[in-house]
Design a protein around this motif. Sequence first.
Motif, mmCIF file in Angstrom:
data_model
loop_
_atom_site.group_PDB
_atom_site.id
_atom_site.type_symbol
_atom_site.label_atom_id
_atom_site.label_comp_id
_atom_site.label_asym_id
_atom_site.label_seq_id
_atom_site.Cartn_x
_atom_site.Cartn_y
_atom_site.Cartn_z
ATOM 1 N N ILE A 53 -13.578 31.810 -16.345
ATOM 2 C CA ILE A 53 -14.103 30.453 -16.470
ATOM 3 C C ILE A 53 -12.852 29.326 -16.298
ATOM 4 N N ARG A 54 -13.348 28.430 -15.242
ATOM 5 C CA ARG A 54 -12.256 27.372 -15.190
ATOM 6 C C ARG A 54 -13.055 25.803 -15.424
ATOM 7 N N VAL A 55 -12.462 25.112 -15.944
ATOM 8 C CA VAL A 55 -13.128 23.555 -16.446
ATOM 9 C C VAL A 55 -12.090 22.876 -16.056
ATOM 10 N N GLU A 56 -12.792 21.480 -15.575
ATOM 11 C CA GLU A 56 -11.734 20.321 -15.325
ATOM 12 C C GLU A 56 -12.423 19.221 -15.991
ATOM 13 N N ILE A 76 -7.021 21.124 -15.586
ATOM 14 C CA ILE A 76 -7.810 22.309 -15.448
ATOM 15 C C ILE A 76 -7.411 23.134 -16.449
ATOM 16 N N LEU A 77 -8.286 23.944 -17.265
ATOM 17 C CA LEU A 77 -8.252 24.960 -18.320
ATOM 18 C C LEU A 77 -8.629 26.165 -17.701
ATOM 19 N N ASP A 78 -8.129 27.350 -18.233
ATOM 20 C CA ASP A 78 -8.758 28.536 -17.895
ATOM 21 C C ASP A 78 -9.716 28.916 -19.137
ATOM 22 N N GLY A 79 -10.420 30.085 -19.059
ATOM 23 C CA GLY A 79 -11.387 30.314 -20.073
ATOM 24 C C GLY A 79 -10.693 30.731 -21.599
ATOM 25 N N GLU A 80 -9.509 31.023 -21.505
ATOM 26 C CA GLU A 80 -8.795 31.034 -22.535
ATOM 27 C C GLU A 80 -8.181 29.747 -23.148
ATOM 28 N N ASN A 122 -11.601 16.314 -22.870
ATOM 29 C CA ASN A 122 -12.538 16.317 -22.112
ATOM 30 C C ASN A 122 -12.877 18.006 -21.395
ATOM 31 N N ALA A 123 -11.665 18.613 -21.205
ATOM 32 C CA ALA A 123 -11.580 19.814 -20.359
ATOM 33 C C ALA A 123 -11.936 20.877 -21.641
ATOM 34 N N LYS A 124 -11.270 20.767 -22.771
ATOM 35 C CA LYS A 124 -11.591 21.483 -23.979
ATOM 36 C C LYS A 124 -13.009 21.578 -24.374
ATOM 37 N N SER A 125 -13.613 20.443 -24.300
ATOM 38 C CA SER A 125 -15.101 20.325 -24.631
ATOM 39 C C SER A 125 -16.069 20.929 -23.842
#
Length: 105
Positions: free
Chosen positions: A28-31, A42-46, A76-79
């Motif tokens: 997973i990648r989230v922004e 940008i965070l990865d799934g971990e 925001n990314a963590k959420s």
Amino acid sequence: MTDFTKILDKAKELEAKMKESQENIKKIRVEGISGANSVKVILDGEGIMQKIEISDEILKENKSVLEDLITAAHNNAKSKLREKTNEEISKTAGGFGIPGFKWPL
């Protein structure tokens, strides 16, 4: 005895699906964004930050504004990451009747 065998089979099935789900989560990648897209994280799934983008315009702001925008983008990314990991786990655990199961983030 058959019931116990069924329980063990379900446990093994759940274990296999959870391992698969954990691998999917790693991908997973989230922004996260803040300040009208002036800061992106940008965070990865971990939950590890992979990248941060800061617009040139926002660099003209004072330090505390920039710090606040970075924090907001990260939050925001963590959420979003929590939401995506919970969705992934729900797909796996949903069929096994594990009420209230949440991924530890």
